[in-house]
Design a protein around this motif. Sequence first.
Motif, PDB file in Angstrom:
ATOM      1  N   TYR A  38       0.834  -1.203   0.000  1.00  0.00           N
ATOM      2  CA  TYR A  38       0.000   0.000   0.000  1.00  0.00           C
ATOM      3  C   TYR A  38       0.870   1.255   0.000  1.00  0.00           C
ATOM      4  CZ  TYR A  38      -2.578   3.858   2.108  1.00  0.00           C
ATOM      5  OH  TYR A  38      -3.094   5.094   2.371  1.00  0.00           O
ATOM      6  N   GLN A  39       1.911   1.251   0.820  1.00  0.00           N
ATOM      7  CA  GLN A  39       2.782   2.425   0.912  1.00  0.00           C
ATOM      8  C   GLN A  39       3.525   2.658  -0.400  1.00  0.00           C
ATOM      9  OE1 GLN A  39       5.592   2.296   4.162  1.00  0.00           O
ATOM     10  NE2 GLN A  39       5.711   4.523   4.248  1.00  0.00           N
ATOM     11  N   HIS A  87      -6.413   3.459  14.036  1.00  0.00           N
ATOM     12  CA  HIS A  87      -7.417   3.924  13.072  1.00  0.00           C
ATOM     13  C   HIS A  87      -7.499   5.452  13.087  1.00  0.00           C
ATOM     14  CE1 HIS A  87     -11.593   4.860  11.799  1.00  0.00           C
ATOM     15  NE2 HIS A  87     -11.418   3.848  10.951  1.00  0.00           N
ATOM     16  N   ARG A  88      -7.484   6.037  14.280  1.00  0.00           N
ATOM     17  CA  ARG A  88      -7.577   7.491  14.398  1.00  0.00           C
ATOM     18  C   ARG A  88      -6.329   8.185  13.830  1.00  0.00           C
ATOM     19  NH1 ARG A  88     -11.912   5.979  14.761  1.00  0.00           N
ATOM     20  NH2 ARG A  88     -13.420   6.276  16.457  1.00  0.00           N
ATOM     21  N   GLN A  89      -5.181   7.556  13.965  1.00  0.00           N
ATOM     22  CA  GLN A  89      -3.960   8.117  13.382  1.00  0.00           C
ATOM     23  C   GLN A  89      -4.086   8.237  11.867  1.00  0.00           C
ATOM     24  OE1 GLN A  89      -1.032   5.371  15.522  1.00  0.00           O
ATOM     25  NE2 GLN A  89       0.179   7.230  15.287  1.00  0.00           N
ATOM     26  N   ILE A  90      -4.605   7.187  11.260  1.00  0.00           N
ATOM     27  CA  ILE A  90      -4.757   7.195   9.801  1.00  0.00           C
ATOM     28  C   ILE A  90      -5.861   8.155   9.380  1.00  0.00           C
ATOM     29  CG2 ILE A  90      -5.346   5.750   7.798  1.00  0.00           C
ATOM     30  CD1 ILE A  90      -4.099   3.397   9.371  1.00  0.00           C
ATOM     31  N   SER A 120       2.096   6.932   0.432  1.00  0.00           N
ATOM     32  CA  SER A 120       1.557   7.554   1.636  1.00  0.00           C
ATOM     33  C   SER A 120       2.552   7.434   2.784  1.00  0.00           C
ATOM     34  CB  SER A 120       0.240   6.877   2.025  1.00  0.00           C
ATOM     35  OG  SER A 120      -0.231   7.373   3.258  1.00  0.00           O
ATOM     36  N   ASP A 121       2.697   8.525   3.519  1.00  0.00           N
ATOM     37  CA  ASP A 121       3.563   8.513   4.701  1.00  0.00           C
ATOM     38  C   ASP A 121       2.799   8.086   5.954  1.00  0.00           C
ATOM     39  OD1 ASP A 121       5.786   9.408   3.287  1.00  0.00           O
ATOM     40  OD2 ASP A 121       5.196  11.510   3.514  1.00  0.00           O
ATOM     41  N   LEU A 140       1.915  13.815  -8.337  1.00  0.00           N
ATOM     42  CA  LEU A 140       2.346  13.714  -6.951  1.00  0.00           C
ATOM     43  C   LEU A 140       1.373  12.827  -6.169  1.00  0.00           C
ATOM     44  CD1 LEU A 140       3.866  16.304  -8.012  1.00  0.00           C
ATOM     45  CD2 LEU A 140       3.881  17.047  -5.637  1.00  0.00           C
ATOM     46  N   PRO A 141       1.765  12.347  -4.997  1.00  0.00           N
ATOM     47  CA  PRO A 141       0.894  11.415  -4.262  1.00  0.00           C
ATOM     48  C   PRO A 141      -0.512  11.945  -4.003  1.00  0.00           C
ATOM     49  CG  PRO A 141       3.080  11.417  -3.304  1.00  0.00           C
ATOM     50  CD  PRO A 141       3.073  12.492  -4.351  1.00  0.00           C
ATOM     51  N   ASP A 142      -0.656  13.248  -3.727  1.00  0.00           N
ATOM     52  CA  ASP A 142      -1.963  13.772  -3.345  1.00  0.00           C
ATOM     53  C   ASP A 142      -2.608  14.666  -4.386  1.00  0.00           C
ATOM     54  OD1 ASP A 142      -2.167  12.537  -0.835  1.00  0.00           O
ATOM     55  OD2 ASP A 142      -0.803  13.998   0.028  1.00  0.00           O
TER      56      ASP A 142
END
Length: 714
Positions: A54-55, A92-95, A60-61, A543-545
Motif C-alpha cells: 500500500y505504501q 485507526h484514528r492516526q490514519i 503515503s507517509d 504527486l501522491p496527493d
Amino acid sequence: MKTILLVPTGEGVGLTSACLGFIYALECQGIKSGFLKPFSQEYDVTTDRTTALYQHLTQSDNVVEPIAYTQLIQQFNQGESDELLEQVVHMHRQIAKSHDFIIVEGLLPNARDSFASSLNASLAQALDAKVVFVSNANIRQAKCSAEKVETQLRHFGGAASERTAGVLFMRTRGLPEGTAEIPVTLDPSLRLNKEIAAFSQEIQKTHAHIGSAQLPIIGMVPFSDSLSVPRVSDLAQQIRASWINVGKAEKRRVLHSSLISSNIEYELNKFVAGELIISASDRIDVLLASSLACSNGIPLAGLILTEHHQPSAQILDFCQPAIKNGLPILHTTLSTFETAQQLAQLSNEIPIDDIERATQVTRFVSSHIDLDWLTQLVNGQYTARLSPSAFRHEFVQKSIAAKKRIVLPEGDEPRTIQAAAICQSRGIAQCILLAKPEAVLEIAKARNIELPADLEIIDPDLIRAEYVAKMVELRKGKLNEAQADEQLQDTVVLGTMMLALDQVDGLVSGAVHTTANTVRPAFQLIKTAPDYSLVSSVFFMLLPDEVYVYGDCAINPDPDAAQLAEIAIQSADSAKAFGIDPRIAMISYSTGSSGTGADVDKVREATEIAKQRRPDLLIDGPLQYDAASVESVGRSKAPDSEVAGRANVFIFPDLNTGNTTYKAVQRAANVVSVGPMLQGLNKPVNDLSRGALVDDIVFTIALTAIQAEQQKTA
C-alpha cells in the motif's frame, strides 16, 4: 469518516489484492483512502506485506504497522481483547487524520487462530465499519461458494445486519474465456454484470440473501494466470537454488514452464517469450539452445539447471551473448521432478518488492468492483480531488470517448508496438504504426505481444510518393520535389504530413528520436494556432496527493516576458482541459518585490502581461517554489496572494530551470510525470522521453487523442 472492513472467508482468497483494489477504486472516485491492517498473523515479521505494498503504490507517509502476532496471542490469552481493540482504534484514528476513507484488512480464519472470526466481528463494531466479505468462487459450484460466505456471515448477525454491505468474489473460476483481461486503468467495461446476475440467481436457490439487495455481490474478479506470474527472482529460495547469472531476474516473469527431457529437436517449440526452461545441468544442448534463443531476441523467462554440477566455465563462455542479454540462470541440486514440484507450490501472494505486479493486480481488481454500489456507500460526503489515479482514469476514459486516429512514426520500436496494441484493444485510440509490417510482426512474436486485428500498420515505402507534391506545396519556395522526397524518408516527417492533411488526428514520437526530430517537422508543417505565437510544453506531475502542471520544461530555452506570459496562459488552458482548476505561480528566485535583477524583473513583467490578457485566471508572481507550493511558507512570504501555498500550475522562467526541476522532482520523489505535452500547435504533436515506459506511451497517446478532440470542439 467511512470505514470498510474486508473479512476473508479463508486462506488464499486474495485478501491483499482485494484491499489494494478497493483503495484504487476509491482513488479513481477522487477519495483519499487509507489502509489499516490491525493484526499480523505471522511470526517474526517486521514489515507487513500488505501495508508495504500500500505504501509503495500510494506513496503515503501515514501508515502504521500491525500489532505483532506474539503480542496479539499474549493479550488475547490474557483476556485483554478490549485493550487490543483500544490499540486498534488508536491506530485507526492516526490514519483518519489524513484520509477520508479507510480500508481495514481483517484476520484470516484458519485452524491455528480459532479466534479470528469473532475478533473480526469485534473489529467491525469497534471501528463502526461496514463489512465486505471476501471469498473465492467457482461458477459451477454456487452452493459451495455461498456456504463459505455464510460461515462468516453468522458472526456479524446475518445479512439483515446494518454492518454487512456486500460480497466480493476473488479468483473466480469457471468464467468464460476472455474475462481475465488486464486493464491499463480502471475499465468499467470489464465488470461481469451478466455473470454476477446469473450467479446470484443460482446461489439464491439455497441462500436467498446472498446476492440480494441486502447483501449484494459487489464484484466478481476472474482468476488470471497472467496476474499470478512470479518473477524469476522469486523462485530461487523455493527451490534452494544458487545463481549462475542473475541477469534480469527482477524483470523477467514466468508465464509458463517447460521440462526439457527428450532430444532438443523435439523441444524447440518450448523456447518462447516468458518460458522458464527446466533441465538437467548435463544437458549442454539445452543451455546452448537457450543462449541461441536469447541471441535471436526471444526473451525467455529464465533457465533452471538441476542435479549434478554447474556447467563449466568453458561452456558458459559460449553463452556470453545470452548472459549479456540478461538471461537468468539458476542451479539447484534438486532433481528436475522435485524442482517442478516445488515450483508448483509457490505462493500466489505478491512479494513486497514486486510493485509492477501489485499495480496490475490493483487495477484489475478495481475494474471489477461495482462503482455504483461504492458511490452509494460513500454517499457523497467526501470532497473530491484530482488524485493521480483519478487523473489517469479520467483522461483514458476521455480518450476512449474521443475515438481519434493517432500516428506512431516509430512503428517498429518494441515499446511503441506494445503501447499501440494496448491502446487499440482498449479503444483508447485508433493507432497507425508506420513500419514494415513484417518487422512489426517479427518483434511482436519475439516479445509475445498480441496485435489486435484492427491495428493499422502502414509500410512507409508504399505511401511516401503521394506526399511529395503536397509537401512542396505546403512549404512553397522552401524546398523542391527532390528535397521533399529526401525529407519524407524520415517517418516523423511522413507522419506529420499525414497529420497536416487531416488523415490522422495526432502524432506521438520520441521513443528513439530526439525532441528536435519530433518537433521540427511540426513547426514547419503544422505551425502554431491562431491565438498563439509560440509552441511550449507542459508536464503533468502525478504527486501522491495532487496533480501539478509544470511548464515549460522541454521547448523554449529562454523566453522573454511576453513569451513567458503566453506559456502561462497556454499551461492554464491545458490544466483546465484536464480537469485541473488552475492556480498559476510564476516561479523565480525571489518572491514579490523582495528581489531585483533582470531575471526576476522578467518574471514580474510576464505576470502583469498574463494578468492583463487573462483577468479570469488566478496568477501570481514572482514566487519562489516553496512560497508557491507550501502553505505555511506562502502565508509568510505572500500573505495576500490567492496562489501562494496553493499553486498547482508552475511556470518556470527558462528551460534550464524547468527541465532541471521536473527531473529532480520526478527522480527524487519517485513521481510519475506525463508528458511533455506540446501546446500552441494547430494540431496535436507530442514528444516522448527516450526512456519512456510502455505505460508512458499509452498515456501520451491518450493525452494526444484528448487534445485532438478539444481542438475540434474549440
